[in-house]
Design an enzyme around this catalytic site. Structure first.
Site, short mmCIF file in Angstrom:
data_model
loop_
_atom_site.label_atom_id
_atom_site.label_comp_id
_atom_site.label_asym_id
_atom_site.label_seq_id
_atom_site.Cartn_x
_atom_site.Cartn_y
_atom_site.Cartn_z
N CYS A 26 32.02 -16.39 -34.21
CA CYS A 26 33.08 -15.56 -34.73
C CYS A 26 33.47 -15.46 -35.66
CB CYS A 26 34.43 -16.78 -34.62
SG CYS A 26 35.89 -15.29 -33.62
N GLY A 50 13.70 -36.86 -22.90
CA GLY A 50 14.67 -37.01 -21.83
C GLY A 50 14.41 -38.13 -21.05
N CYS A 55 36.67 -17.59 -29.37
CA CYS A 55 35.21 -18.00 -29.21
C CYS A 55 36.57 -19.18 -29.70
CB CYS A 55 34.86 -17.83 -31.00
SG CYS A 55 33.75 -15.79 -30.59
N CYS A 72 37.00 -12.09 -26.94
CA CYS A 72 37.64 -12.84 -28.06
C CYS A 72 38.29 -11.97 -28.18
CB CYS A 72 36.69 -13.79 -28.90
SG CYS A 72 37.37 -13.88 -30.26
N CYS A 91 37.14 -11.81 -32.39
CA CYS A 91 35.96 -10.67 -32.98
C CYS A 91 36.27 -9.98 -31.43
CB CYS A 91 34.97 -11.78 -33.17
SG CYS A 91 34.11 -12.80 -31.98
#
Lengths: 292, 256, 365
Positions: A281, A41, A275, A250, A253
């Site tokens: 997807c 980080g 998606c 979605c 899908c």
């Protein structure tokens, strides 16, 4: 990742070294990456080079990818979650041209995934490397623009400013947090920008088996989250961080769990949702067909 | 019992000017000490050096923490000093702009020290902010307003609330009522006096206002040309000043 | 059934083809050669070399041609290319005192050793469009050549320094100077890196900043001690030889700007110098750079830092036009993932806002 010293894939541009950068630059970047992994980080300055793509187009991510790429790697490049967006196509082509590596759109097959603004829906696995393109590595920049001062704040671990900002958001809006680039605490020590991924993707960083590398070219910083590292979105105990997605399924899908793009279908307010992750997807659609 | 804060043989020059000329001063737990003198006497410099905001050229400042350990304030690492300033100490500036974040709401200003100390419960932070607004006689319903919406006197109250919310042991104040109307000053001094007594705070404050010193201080330190020329219990110094300069200071107030 | 937008590959190929066609323009007209650009648009080439940090007229001209005359894009092309080149050892510092001068003026002295040399300048032209240039004219008559006097042209700043009125630059150590193109900038930045950053910085940005110091944002009272342009020799010392050899000549523009400095307890009042050096013939750039260089010294000289041009981070982090254009233009890239989360956020807080307002309205009823 495998050693890449001077290996030229057969169909690459002979005018350039493997993966464009010279070996000395790649070594310098790999040393920076090692430092970054050792201090999760924490932003490590590095001598970013000019790349043949413009700043803001992912020069940081491209330099990181170029430095870790080996001839045996399989590369996936996404932008906004999709393999087929123009910038993703352009970067994938670039590496195909200067490194000749195998490319894929399948998350499962990729050893290196360079991304702008998303983390794939399919859980990553050990050995995979995510490379994030980062426009602004400093999570505190809106609160304190001076780098000399933010460096001090990081050194002191003084993040009360960020917490105050969150407090103000809740006091004003009733809920906290930025919708994207929401800052995270890495390994309980450094506050980090996850890059402009939507908050929805933040939890995917936590304890991920994959290595997460972040490259900021214009700002000349590299940072990292090693595998299995704690990554916690900044929040309050009584206002926990809440990842958001559009509350729809979605249209392609049927997924009710993936992050969705909103598509404007006409000029009378028509909307549909699909998606953002095109590979995910497609997999869902195949699975559906197979089931039918 | 040991003092809470000790300045030992402090010296600081600005070019040819001796801002602090071998000054020693102790402050005891629960004690309120006023440093008085004209502008240029070195009183504000002394306060800043004792509060760790300015480095002396000679001498040292010792802080005795709640566990009784003595800490050399200027030898602390920056992180330790910041922790000290946020946890054990408070500083009230003459100008509220120096002590408040003007872009952050009143509640955020009070809550910042709690968050810096690790506070992560929004509701508790707000409750504490509301409680402290009440204690400094501000309307808690206004806690989401920015400091600029408040009057000068209210901004000072906000600054005090921001300092006291973490229950410090020691508070420094630099002309806390300076620049305010006389009636506002009186009410603010009253508030400070009752809070200090209630919380048992040690307070070191700088003022050029003898009346304020009489109202708040247990003990008065008179400075001139970077030196302490007289010190003693407040009533004694004001009713029976011994140094000619103190006599002049007291007389000028009485004459006014 | 919705099908996600596909065909990025085909779209890019088509866009590139269209771009190439636009670049060429009307094929009934003869194609512009890079050599023509280098010869007849020389100042554009100079600017691209300066901001591209690479002295090569032919490549800069090619970049301008390829970029359709977009000079920032051209500087970018040149930088990206420069980056792939192998590094020789660093050259010796160029000696601008030994410059083969084509232009040299001083505003602080009416005359000085070597004299004022006006050279090829727009300075005293009348800015009237010359319609004769619309027609394909004959070659202009060259001016009468005067004999070069061969007199040395000492730098005006050295003349001032002899009198002890010019602040001495702090002595450098023998360490090789840091290289901006290899290492990130630290803050506050040492002068060597500031000058490198300004030398490749955007002319327009530096011009605006320099201008602001003249208008009170930075408190400058500058004089052009000297502005000179001409050819200098580039020398390198190969380790195997141990003595310097010449690689050839390059054109540079140098500006030394003097400014008064009040002095402090331990330093007498004196002149300080802002320095500008630019590849090619680029006076505006060199002058603006000298102004900004001086403004950036405020901190080291103990002057109050109040203006943007005196702020190291503000100036140095925003002077590079390749960085700046990249980040500004990247806003063209799709951001719909972030925008989606922004939409959801706005809807959510809007719903709260409406609920709260309705609550208030109900309570009031």
């Amino acid at each position: 990742m495998t050693a890449s010293a001077h290996m030229q894939a057969p169909d690459t541009d002979p005018g350039y070294n493997f993966a464009y950068l010279d070996e000395a630059t790649k070594r310098m970047i790999r040393r920076t990456l090692l430092k970054a992994i050792a201090i999760p980080g924490h932003q490590i300055p590095f001598g970013a080079r000019e790349m043949p793509l413009p700043y803001g187009w992912g020069t940081g991510g491209i330099q990181v990818t170029a430095s870790i790429l080996g001839p045996d790697d399989t590369l996936k490049v996404i932008d906004q979650g999709a393999d087929d967006t123009t910038n993703a196509v352009s970067i994938r082509r670039f590496f195909h041209r200067v490194a000749g590596v195998r490319t894929t759109t399948r998350t499962a097959e990729a050893t290196i995934i360079q991304t702008r603004h998303r983390i794939p829906e399919r859980p990553l696995t050990e050995g995979q490397v995510m490379v994030f393109q980062v426009p602004m590595p400093e999570p505190l920049f809106k609160l304190e623009p001076r780098l000399a001062e933010t460096r001090r704040l990081h050194a002191l671990g003084d993040y009360s400013l960020a917490q105050v900002k969150l407090y103000e958001d809740i006091a004003r809006q009733g809920e906290g947090g930025s919708s994207y680039s929401h800052p995270v605490m890495v390994n309980h020590r450094y506050l980090m920008s996850p890059s402009p991924i939507p908050g929805f993707d933040n939890p995917k960083l936590h304890m991920s088996p994959a290595l997460m590398l972040f490259g900021a070219g214009r700002e000349k910083k590299i940072y990292a989250v090693p595998p299995y590292t704690s990554v916690v979105s900044l929040d309050f105990d009584d206002h926990p961080f809440r990842p958001v997605r559009a509350p729809h399924a979605c249209a392609a899908c049927g997924s009710t769990t993936s992050y969705l793009d909103e598509i404007v279908t006409d000029d009378r307010g028509g909307r549909m949702f699909v998606c953002s992750d095109t590979d995910h997807c497609a997999e869902n659609q195949m699975a559906r067909k197979a089931a039918e | 019992m040991s003092p809470i804060l000790e300045g030992q043989d402090l010296a600081l020059r600005f070019g040819a000017v001796r801002a602090l000329d071998d000054v020693s001063l102790s402050l005891w737990p629960g004690e309120v000490v006023a440093i008085v003198g004209e502008s240029g006497s070195g009183k504000s410099t002394l306060l800043r050096v004792l509060a760790g905001l300015m480095e002396p050229q000679a001498g040292r400042v010792l802080y005795h923490d709640a566990e009784g350990a003595a800490q050399d304030v200027h030898a602390l690492r920056e992180a330790e000093r910041r922790t000290l300033m946020r946890r054990d100490w408070g500083f009230v500036h003459q100008n509220a702009r120096d002590g408040l974040r003007m872009g952050v709401s009143a509640g955020g200003n009070i809550g910042e020290r709690l968050m810096a100390a690790g506070g992560r419960h929004y509701g508790n932070i707000r409750a504490a902010a509301a409680e402290w607004m009440s204690r400094v006689e501000m309307d808690p319903a206004r806690m989401d307003e920015a400091p600029r919406n408040f009057s000068g006197g209210m901004q000072q109250r906000l600054q005090i609330a921001r300092c006291l919310v973490t229950r410090p042991r020691l508070v420094f104040m630099d002309e806390p009522t300076g620049g305010l109307d006389v009636s506002v000053q009186a009410r603010l001094l009253d508030l400070i006096r009752s809070l200090v007594a209630e919380l048992g705070l040690a307070v070191l404050f700088v003022t050029h206002d003898i009346a304020a010193a009489r109202l708040l201080a247990h003990r008065i330190v008179v400075m001139r040309h970077g030196r302490i020329v007289e010190e003693g219990l407040a009533d004694r110094v004001l009713d029976d000043p011994r140094h000619p300069y103190t006599q002049l200071l007291v007389a000028s107030v009485l004459a006014a | 059934m919705y099908v996600a937008v596909k065909g990025g590959d085909a779209a890019i190929a088509a866009a590139h083809a269209w771009l190439a066609e636009q670049r060429r323009g009307d094929t009934a007209l003869p194609e512009l050669s890079a050599a023509q650009v280098a010869e007849q648009l020389g100042l554009a080439v100079d600017r691209v070399m300066a901001e591209g940090s690479c002295h090569d007229r032919e490549l800069a001209a090619l970049a301008i041609k390829q970029a359709r005359g977009d000079l920032i894009e051209a500087a970018f092309l040149l930088r990206a290319y420069r980056n792939t080149l192998t590094r020789f050892p660093a050259a010796e510092p160029v000696d601008t005192g030994a410059m083969r001068v084509r232009r040299r003026i001083s505003a602080t002295y009416k005359d000085m050793p070597g004299g004022q040399v006006l050279g090829p300048t727009f300075d005293y032209t009348h800015r009237l469009l010359d319609f004769a240039l619309l027609a394909e004219g004959e070659a202009p008559t060259p001016p009468e050549e005067s004999e070069a006097t061969g007199a040395p042209m000492p730098r005006v700043s050295d003349i001032l320094a002899q009198e002890g009125l010019m602040r001495r630059e702090p002595p450098g150590d023998d360490a090789p100077p840091p290289d901006l193109t290899r290492d990130p900038l630290p803050f506050p930045a040492p002068r060597a890196l500031r000058l490198q950053s300004l030398a490749r910085g955007d002319e327009g940005f530096l011009l605006g900043l320099g201008y602001s110091t003249q208008r009170g944002y930075g408190n400058a009272h500058p004089f052009v001690a000297e502005l000179r342009m001409g050819e200098v020799e580039v020398l390198i010392t190969p380790p195997e030889l141990g003595f310097p050899i010449s690689l050839g000549e390059i054109t540079v523009t140098e500006c030394q700007m003097v400014n008064q400095f009040a002095g402090q307890a331990d330093t007498p009042p004196q002149f300080t110098r802002g320095y500008g050096l630019s590849l090619g013939h680029s006076e505006r750039k060199a002058m603006a750079m000298a102004l900004v260089d001086r403004a950036l010294m405020a901190r080291d000289l103990g002057e109050e830092v109040t203006a943007p041009a005196q702020d190291h981070e503000f100036v140095l982090l925003h002077a590079d036009n390749v960085e700046a254009t990249g980040f500004v233009e990247h806003l063209k890239l799709p951001h719909h993932v972030d925008f989606q989360s922004e939409l959801e956020k706005l809807r959510s807080i809007r719903a709260r806002w409406e609920a709260a307002r309705n609550g208030v309205a109900e309570a009031a009823e």
